[in-house]
Design an enzyme around this catalytic site. Structure first.
Site, PDB file in Angstrom:
ATOM      1  N   LYS A   1       0.970  -1.304   0.008  1.00 44.05           N
ATOM      2  CA  LYS A   1      -0.074   0.048  -0.034  1.00 44.05           C
ATOM      3  C   LYS A   1       1.002   1.316  -0.022  1.00 44.05           C
ATOM      4  O   LYS A   1       1.236   1.674   0.839  1.00 44.05           O
ATOM      5  CB  LYS A   1      -0.916   0.145   1.473  1.00 44.05           C
ATOM      6  CG  LYS A   1      -2.404   0.785   1.189  1.00 44.05           C
ATOM      7  CD  LYS A   1      -2.268   2.271   0.711  1.00 44.05           C
ATOM      8  CE  LYS A   1      -1.920   3.307   1.748  1.00 44.05           C
ATOM      9  NZ  LYS A   1      -1.409   4.535   1.208  1.00 44.05           N
TER      10      LYS A   1
ATOM     11  N   SER B   1       5.133   8.555   9.163  1.00 43.89           N
ATOM     12  CA  SER B   1       5.171   9.445  10.352  1.00 43.89           C
ATOM     13  C   SER B   1       4.940   8.748  11.646  1.00 43.89           C
ATOM     14  O   SER B   1       4.512   7.616  11.662  1.00 43.89           O
ATOM     15  CB  SER B   1       4.490  10.603  10.129  1.00 43.89           C
ATOM     16  OG  SER B   1       3.028   9.957  10.092  1.00 43.89           O
TER      17      SER B   1
ATOM     18  N   CYS C   1      13.801  10.914   5.632  1.00 41.01           N
ATOM     19  CA  CYS C   1      14.022  10.546   7.090  1.00 41.01           C
ATOM     20  C   CYS C   1      15.468  10.632   7.666  1.00 41.01           C
ATOM     21  O   CYS C   1      15.687  10.648   8.662  1.00 41.01           O
ATOM     22  CB  CYS C   1      13.439   9.212   7.072  1.00 41.01           C
ATOM     23  SG  CYS C   1      14.366   7.959   6.503  1.00 41.01           S
TER      24      CYS C   1
ATOM     25  N   GLU D   1       9.537  17.153  13.692  1.00 35.36           N
ATOM     26  CA  GLU D   1      10.132  16.880  12.331  1.00 35.36           C
ATOM     27  C   GLU D   1       9.294  17.836  11.439  1.00 35.36           C
ATOM     28  O   GLU D   1       8.030  17.933  11.426  1.00 35.36           O
ATOM     29  CB  GLU D   1       9.719  15.517  12.148  1.00 35.36           C
ATOM     30  CG  GLU D   1      10.331  15.222  10.859  1.00 35.36           C
ATOM     31  CD  GLU D   1      10.091  13.836  10.413  1.00 35.36           C
ATOM     32  OE1 GLU D   1       8.842  13.461  10.431  1.00 35.36           O
ATOM     33  OE2 GLU D   1      10.735  12.840   9.687  1.00 35.36           O
TER      34      GLU D   1
HETATM   35  P1  NAD Z   1       2.497   9.231   6.343  1.00 31.27           P
HETATM   36  O1  NAD Z   1       2.686   8.595   7.970  1.00 31.27           O
HETATM   37  O2  NAD Z   1       1.602  10.286   6.312  1.00 31.27           O
HETATM   38  O3  NAD Z   1       2.181   8.105   5.618  1.00 31.27           O
HETATM   39  C1  NAD Z   1       2.679   6.878   5.297  1.00 31.27           C
HETATM   40  C2  NAD Z   1       1.769   5.904   4.816  1.00 31.27           C
HETATM   41  O4  NAD Z   1       0.758   5.791   5.658  1.00 31.27           O
HETATM   42  C3  NAD Z   1       0.996   6.114   3.625  1.00 31.27           C
HETATM   43  O5  NAD Z   1       1.064   4.821   2.793  1.00 31.27           O
HETATM   44  C4  NAD Z   1      -0.379   6.653   3.916  1.00 31.27           C
HETATM   45  O6  NAD Z   1      -1.212   6.319   2.925  1.00 31.27           O
HETATM   46  C5  NAD Z   1      -0.595   5.888   5.262  1.00 31.27           C
HETATM   47  N1  NAD Z   1      -1.286   6.647   6.161  1.00 31.27           N
HETATM   48  C6  NAD Z   1      -1.382   7.982   6.340  1.00 31.27           C
HETATM   49  N2  NAD Z   1      -2.089   8.448   7.583  1.00 31.27           N
HETATM   50  C7  NAD Z   1      -2.672   7.142   7.915  1.00 31.27           C
HETATM   51  C8  NAD Z   1      -3.324   6.857   9.123  1.00 31.27           C
HETATM   52  N3  NAD Z   1      -3.992   7.806   9.996  1.00 31.27           N
HETATM   53  N4  NAD Z   1      -3.727   5.677   9.316  1.00 31.27           N
HETATM   54  C9  NAD Z   1      -3.237   4.528   8.452  1.00 31.27           C
HETATM   55  N5  NAD Z   1      -2.358   4.758   7.282  1.00 31.27           N
HETATM   56  C10 NAD Z   1      -2.111   6.341   7.196  1.00 31.27           C
HETATM   57  O7  NAD Z   1       3.738   9.500   6.217  1.00 31.27           O
HETATM   58  P2  NAD Z   1       4.425  10.647   4.877  1.00 31.27           P
HETATM   59  O8  NAD Z   1       4.047  11.934   4.930  1.00 31.27           O
HETATM   60  O9  NAD Z   1       3.897   9.644   3.281  1.00 31.27           O
HETATM   61  O10 NAD Z   1       5.851  10.241   4.923  1.00 31.27           O
HETATM   62  C11 NAD Z   1       6.808  10.925   5.551  1.00 31.27           C
HETATM   63  C12 NAD Z   1       7.298  10.636   6.846  1.00 31.27           C
HETATM   64  O11 NAD Z   1       7.751   9.465   6.943  1.00 31.27           O
HETATM   65  C13 NAD Z   1       8.307  11.450   7.799  1.00 31.27           C
HETATM   66  O12 NAD Z   1       7.731  11.523   9.044  1.00 31.27           O
HETATM   67  C14 NAD Z   1       9.490  10.597   7.562  1.00 31.27           C
HETATM   68  O13 NAD Z   1      10.370  10.931   8.740  1.00 31.27           O
HETATM   69  C15 NAD Z   1       8.974   9.266   7.530  1.00 31.27           C
HETATM   70  N6  NAD Z   1       9.879   8.347   6.964  1.00 31.27           N
HETATM   71  C16 NAD Z   1      10.664   7.525   7.865  1.00 31.27           C
HETATM   72  C17 NAD Z   1      11.593   6.681   7.242  1.00 31.27           C
HETATM   73  C18 NAD Z   1      12.406   5.893   8.232  1.00 31.27           C
HETATM   74  O14 NAD Z   1      13.022   4.958   7.809  1.00 31.27           O
HETATM   75  N7  NAD Z   1      12.167   6.001   9.567  1.00 31.27           N
HETATM   76  C19 NAD Z   1      11.756   6.583   5.973  1.00 31.27           C
HETATM   77  C20 NAD Z   1      10.907   7.293   5.096  1.00 31.27           C
HETATM   78  C21 NAD Z   1       9.925   8.353   5.646  1.00 31.27           C
END
Ligand code: NAD
Length: 509
Positions: free
Chosen positions: A186, A239, A294, A395
């Site tokens: 997903k 996140s 990240c 962040e």
């Molecule tokens: P996000 O948390 O908004 O979304 C991530 C995934 O979760 C997406 O597929 C989204 O559709 C889904 N999602 C969003 N809200 C949701 C909810 N309430 N319930 C269930 N699923 C949900 O993150 P983003 O904005 O796409 O990515 C940026 C974030 O990812 C930053 O915080 C970054 O630090 C983090 N990140 C971390 C790493 C790591 O290795 N630690 C790597 C890449 C990105």
């Protein structure tokens, strides 16, 4: 062979309609939908259909049906698919990078780099026959040998963020499928085209239909996947707020789960460091991919007398950084992913000013000629940031670097260790003693010495500490193999003349 995701040809003027990739083919579905933007122009480049109940069920049915036969394939045969997949990824590298740049905004070079990191995981997974080798102990007791094997879990799910639409899915599925699992991805709803094409290329590489499926959508799809008893394991990257929810929800339902969250990575610069080299390193680490990584460095800890020359060197470089569309040669920093995200980053800059930080370089008015509607924001540099400010604690995920001035190395280490995130940290120094002390004392999962972005290679594992990772296992490397397999340990006796003489009611002393 499809070369483009399925489109609704009845609306030639409308943006293309993107759906899902289920059981070896594209599928549209007729549920809710949302826009996919081209951040460099602000235009809507596609409409994405969001999975509802029937698409989730179809993907899971396909994965469940494909699993037993795929799991029964000998690992060397599964590896052959991955060898072919690697060749296809290399063949398609430029086209995949163009898809990433179009929907994410990052530069083409950066998109190629992300793809390369993902291809390295495929290469690692090609070694799966070796990685799945068990352990064997001859004669653990009289006539008894003990050995172990690793077996696939079943259906594994990956939920991935917008910022690495190729690399983060590739952290997961090559290892999961090479271990004999089936997989439902997903991806982020913000940049779905590259993941769809990754799925199509797996089919071309010879992966049986249903072993790998892409389900596009939002929270509704995630919730349905987490609620599904047939899902054995969940890998999440995104996140921290969502990571924590996914970890709790999947764990409550007895699934294996790893959930990687947000970060606030610090880079400490000692007075003995090469300040120009440290400033150059900080520029790429803070502003590369517009800070939407990240592993971005969002905090520079200027130790002692390094502060004045470091801030001066950073300011000079930040003022001349070239923002522009990611596809334009020479661009150093592309736009942010959406207008909403840009507005969120701007609100942090306002918060930093309100809390008294000194905005040395203000990129808020950056303009890119010919790209008026693009989601651009220039490099921003804050000095005199304090640990209580929101721009330090939270962040931002944008092109905003905060400088904190600290007295000595121990003060830098204490700050890093007090922060809620523990993804990565780096130290720039010429002192081996300082480097060794930092390496041992800092509470993060990935650490760099004179390396600004210490991303582990595919044959090591990637992950943070504290609220940057929920779960005990990191992604890819040997942790990935452990995550995607059950361990079974066998104790075997082959007596020539029946079993032991009579029952034995105690453990052997
Ligand atoms: P996000 O948390 O908004 O979304 C991530 C995934 O979760 C997406 O597929 C989204 O559709 C889904 N999602 C969003 N809200 C949701 C909810 N309430 N319930 C269930 N699923 C949900 O993150 P983003 O904005 O796409 O990515 C940026 C974030 O990812 C930053 O915080 C970054 O630090 C983090 N990140 C971390 C790493 C790591 O290795 N630690 C790597 C890449 C990105």
């Amino acid at each position: 062979m499809h070369t483009q995701p399925a489109t609704d040809s009845s609306k030639p003027q409308a943006p293309p309609l993107l759906g899902h990739y289920i059981n070896g083919d594209y599928r549209l579905g007729n549920g809710r939908r949302g826009p996919v933007y081209e951040p460099a122009s602000g235009a809507t480049s596609a409409e994405l259909l969001y999975a509802g109940e029937s698409e989730v069920a179809a993907a899971l049915d396909a994965a469940a049906t494909a699993f037993p036969e795929w799991a029964a394939q000998p690992p060397p045969r599964r590896a052959q698919v991955l060898f072919r997949y690697r060749e296809l990824l290399l063949r398609e590298r430029d086209a995949l990078a163009a898809l990433i740049t179009r929907e994410h905004g990052k530069t083409l070079d950066d998109a190629r780099g992300e793809l390369q990191r993902g291809i390295e995981v495929v290469e690692f997974a090609c070694g799966i026959p070796h990685l799945l080798k068990g352990e064997f102990s001859d004669s653990v007791s009289s006539g008894i040998d003990s050995w172990s094997l690793r077996q696939p879990l079943g259906i594994c799910v990956g939920i991935t963020p917008f910022n690495f639409p190729a690399m983060v899915p590739l952290w997961m599925f090559p290892i999961a499928i090479s271990c004999g699992n089936s997989f439902v991805l997903k991806p982020s709803e913000k940049d779905p085209s590259c993941p769809l094409r990754l799925a199509e290329l797996l089919t071309e590489a010879g992966l049986p239909a249903g072993v790998f499926n892409v389900l596009n959508g939002d929270r509704q799809a995630v919730d349905a996947l987490l609620a599904e008893p047939r899902v054995a394991a969940v890998s999440f990257v995104g996140s921290t707020v969502v990571a924590e929810q996914v970890y709790a929800e999947a764990g409550k339902r007895g699934k294996r789960v790893q959930a990687l969250g947000g970060a606030k990575n610090h880079l400490a610069v000692m007075p003995d460091a090469d300040i120009a080299a440290a400033a150059d390193a900080l520029m790429g680490a803070a502003y590369g991919s517009a800070g939407e990584r990240c592993m971005s460095v969002s905090v520079a800890l200027a130790v002692g007398t390094s502060a004045e020359p470091l801030v001066a060197a950073l300011a000079e470089r930040a003022r001349t950084l070239r923002s522009g569309p990611g596809a334009r040669p020479g661009t150093q920093m592309g736009p942010l992913v959406t207008a909403a995200h840009r507005a969120r980053v701007l609100s942090y800059i306002e918060a930093g000013l309100a809390e008294g930080a000194h905005l040395v370089v203000d990129g808020r008015d950056a303009r890119v000629p010919g790209h008026k509607g693009g989601f651009f924001l220039g490099a921003c540099l804050f000095d005199q940031v304090s640990p209580t400010m929101r721009i330090y604690r939270e962040e931002i995920f944008g092109p905003v670097l905060c400088v904190l001035r600290v007295a000595d190395l121990d003060a830098a280490i204490a700050l890093i260790n007090r922060h809620e995130y523990g993804n990565a940290a780096s130290l720039f120094t010429r002192s081996g003693a300082a480097a060794r002390h930092f390496t041992r004392a800092v509470h993060v999962g990935m650490l760099g010495i004179n390396v600004p972005i210490p991303v582990p290679m595919a044959f090591h594992s990637f992950g943070g500490w504290k609220r940057s990772l929920f779960g005990p296992l990191h992604v890819h490397g040997t942790d990935g193999v452990r995550f995607y397999t059950h361990l079974k340990t066998v104790s075997a006796r082959w007596p020539e003349t029946g079993g032991p003489a009579g029952p034995d009611f105690s453990l052997p002393a």
